[in-house]
Motif scaffolding. Structure first.
Motif, PDB file in Angstrom:
ATOM      1  N   ARG A   4      29.373  36.559  10.519  1.00 27.61           N
ATOM      2  CA  ARG A   4      29.578  37.896   9.945  1.00 27.61           C
ATOM      3  C   ARG A   4      30.401  37.840   8.665  1.00 27.61           C
ATOM      4  NH1 ARG A   4      30.706  42.192  14.792  1.00 27.61           N
ATOM      5  NH2 ARG A   4      28.636  42.090  15.691  1.00 27.61           N
ATOM      6  N   LEU A   5      31.456  37.043   8.680  1.00 26.71           N
ATOM      7  CA  LEU A   5      32.314  36.954   7.499  1.00 26.71           C
ATOM      8  C   LEU A   5      31.592  36.304   6.324  1.00 26.71           C
ATOM      9  CD1 LEU A   5      35.723  35.982   9.125  1.00 26.71           C
ATOM     10  CD2 LEU A   5      35.093  38.184   8.134  1.00 26.71           C
ATOM     11  N   ALA A   6      30.637  35.420   6.602  1.00 25.90           N
ATOM     12  CA  ALA A   6      29.886  34.752   5.538  1.00 25.90           C
ATOM     13  C   ALA A   6      29.011  35.730   4.770  1.00 25.90           C
ATOM     14  CB  ALA A   6      29.037  33.631   6.125  1.00 25.90           C
ATOM     15  N   ARG A   7      28.718  36.872   5.353  1.00 28.99           N
ATOM     16  CA  ARG A   7      27.830  37.847   4.710  1.00 28.99           C
ATOM     17  C   ARG A   7      28.570  38.893   3.879  1.00 28.99           C
ATOM     18  NH1 ARG A   7      24.347  40.335   9.267  1.00 28.99           N
ATOM     19  NH2 ARG A   7      26.328  40.236  10.345  1.00 28.99           N
ATOM     20  N   ILE A   8      29.882  38.849   3.847  1.00 30.56           N
ATOM     21  CA  ILE A   8      30.614  39.868   3.085  1.00 30.56           C
ATOM     22  C   ILE A   8      31.326  39.229   1.894  1.00 30.56           C
ATOM     23  CG2 ILE A   8      30.895  41.384   5.083  1.00 30.56           C
ATOM     24  CD1 ILE A   8      33.748  40.475   5.316  1.00 30.56           C
ATOM     25  N   ALA A   9      31.752  40.064   0.971  1.00 31.34           N
ATOM     26  CA  ALA A   9      32.397  39.581  -0.258  1.00 31.34           C
ATOM     27  C   ALA A   9      33.687  38.827   0.067  1.00 31.34           C
ATOM     28  CB  ALA A   9      32.697  40.763  -1.174  1.00 31.34           C
ATOM     29  N   ARG A  10      33.944  37.828  -0.753  1.00 31.98           N
ATOM     30  CA  ARG A  10      35.106  36.953  -0.541  1.00 31.98           C
ATOM     31  C   ARG A  10      36.422  37.739  -0.498  1.00 31.98           C
ATOM     32  NH1 ARG A  10      35.524  30.985  -2.458  1.00 31.98           N
ATOM     33  NH2 ARG A  10      33.328  31.214  -2.018  1.00 31.98           N
ATOM     34  N   GLU A  11      36.566  38.750  -1.351  1.00 32.11           N
ATOM     35  CA  GLU A  11      37.816  39.521  -1.352  1.00 32.11           C
ATOM     36  C   GLU A  11      38.001  40.293  -0.049  1.00 32.11           C
ATOM     37  OE1 GLU A  11      34.774  41.846  -3.774  1.00 32.11           O
ATOM     38  OE2 GLU A  11      35.534  39.822  -3.855  1.00 32.11           O
ATOM     39  N   HIS A  12      36.901  40.682   0.580  1.00 29.08           N
ATOM     40  CA  HIS A  12      37.007  41.366   1.868  1.00 29.08           C
ATOM     41  C   HIS A  12      37.417  40.384   2.977  1.00 29.08           C
ATOM     42  CE1 HIS A  12      35.642  45.111   0.267  1.00 29.08           C
ATOM     43  NE2 HIS A  12      34.497  44.581  -0.146  1.00 29.08           N
ATOM     44  N   VAL A  13      36.961  39.147   2.863  1.00 27.41           N
ATOM     45  CA  VAL A  13      37.370  38.115   3.827  1.00 27.41           C
ATOM     46  C   VAL A  13      38.874  37.876   3.689  1.00 27.41           C
ATOM     47  CG1 VAL A  13      37.121  35.701   4.512  1.00 27.41           C
ATOM     48  CG2 VAL A  13      35.094  37.024   3.877  1.00 27.41           C
ATOM     49  N   PHE A  14      39.351  37.816   2.461  1.00 25.33           N
ATOM     50  CA  PHE A  14      40.782  37.640   2.216  1.00 25.33           C
ATOM     51  C   PHE A  14      41.574  38.806   2.791  1.00 25.33           C
ATOM     52  CE2 PHE A  14      44.567  38.050  -0.520  1.00 25.33           C
ATOM     53  CZ  PHE A  14      45.167  36.829  -0.229  1.00 25.33           C
ATOM     54  N   ASP A  15      41.093  40.024   2.580  1.00 24.03           N
ATOM     55  CA  ASP A  15      41.745  41.206   3.141  1.00 24.03           C
ATOM     56  C   ASP A  15      41.794  41.135   4.665  1.00 24.03           C
ATOM     57  OD1 ASP A  15      42.150  42.268   0.622  1.00 24.03           O
ATOM     58  OD2 ASP A  15      40.429  43.627   0.733  1.00 24.03           O
ATOM     59  N   PHE A  16      40.685  40.694   5.271  1.00 20.91           N
ATOM     60  CA  PHE A  16      40.631  40.552   6.727  1.00 20.91           C
ATOM     61  C   PHE A  16      41.674  39.548   7.206  1.00 20.91           C
ATOM     62  CE2 PHE A  16      39.092  38.111  10.384  1.00 20.91           C
ATOM     63  CZ  PHE A  16      39.018  39.119  11.322  1.00 20.91           C
ATOM     64  N   ALA A  17      41.786  38.413   6.515  1.00 17.79           N
ATOM     65  CA  ALA A  17      42.755  37.382   6.906  1.00 17.79           C
ATOM     66  C   ALA A  17      44.186  37.915   6.809  1.00 17.79           C
ATOM     67  CB  ALA A  17      42.579  36.142   6.038  1.00 17.79           C
ATOM     68  N   GLN A  18      44.480  38.672   5.766  1.00 21.19           N
ATOM     69  CA  GLN A  18      45.814  39.249   5.622  1.00 21.19           C
ATOM     70  C   GLN A  18      46.094  40.276   6.723  1.00 21.19           C
ATOM     71  OE1 GLN A  18      45.802  40.606   1.497  1.00 21.19           O
ATOM     72  NE2 GLN A  18      47.387  39.081   1.083  1.00 21.19           N
ATOM     73  N   HIS A  19      45.107  41.094   7.030  1.00 19.40           N
ATOM     74  CA  HIS A  19      45.272  42.099   8.080  1.00 19.40           C
ATOM     75  C   HIS A  19      45.469  41.425   9.433  1.00 19.40           C
ATOM     76  CE1 HIS A  19      44.860  45.884  10.192  1.00 19.40           C
ATOM     77  NE2 HIS A  19      43.947  45.322  10.968  1.00 19.40           N
ATOM     78  N   LEU A  20      44.699  40.384   9.706  1.00 19.33           N
ATOM     79  CA  LEU A  20      44.832  39.665  10.976  1.00 19.33           C
ATOM     80  C   LEU A  20      46.224  39.039  11.098  1.00 19.33           C
ATOM     81  CD1 LEU A  20      43.532  38.706  13.592  1.00 19.33           C
ATOM     82  CD2 LEU A  20      42.612  36.747  12.320  1.00 19.33           C
ATOM     83  N   ALA A  21      46.713  38.443  10.031  1.00 19.05           N
ATOM     84  CA  ALA A  21      48.045  37.834  10.058  1.00 19.05           C
ATOM     85  C   ALA A  21      49.126  38.890  10.284  1.00 19.05           C
ATOM     86  CB  ALA A  21      48.304  37.076   8.758  1.00 19.05           C
ATOM     87  N   ALA A  22      48.985  40.042   9.635  1.00 18.44           N
ATOM     88  CA  ALA A  22      49.967  41.119   9.809  1.00 18.44           C
ATOM     89  C   ALA A  22      49.914  41.702  11.209  1.00 18.44           C
ATOM     90  CB  ALA A  22      49.721  42.218   8.775  1.00 18.44           C
TER      91      ALA A  22
END
Length: 63
Positions: A4-22
C-alpha cells in the motif's frame, strides 16, 4: 502495508512514518516495557518491545 505504501507519494510515506513514531512515543515507558515483559513470559528485548508497541498502536485508540 508495504504494498500500500509503495503506491502513494513519497512525502505521504514520510508523513505516515512521522505520525507512527509520534503515536508510538507515549507507549515508550519502562512501565509498559515491564507489562510487555510479563505478557511475553519474562523476556522482552528492545526489539520485541518495539514490535509490542507497534502491535499496541495497531489495536487503535480504544485499546
Amino acid at each position: 502495508m508495504e504494498h500500500r505504501l509503495a503506491r502513494i507519494a513519497r512525502e505521504h510515506v514520510f508523513d505516515f512514518a512521522q505520525h507512527l513514531a509520534a503515536t508510538r512515543e507515549p507507549a515508550n515507558t519502562y512501565r509498559l516495557w515491564t507489562a510487555a515483559d510479563i505478557i511475553m513470559g519474562g523476556y522482552c528485548s528492545g526489539d520485541a518491545f518495539h514490535y509490542f508497541q507497534m502491535w499496541l498502536v495497531g489495536l487503535g485508540r480504544e485499546a
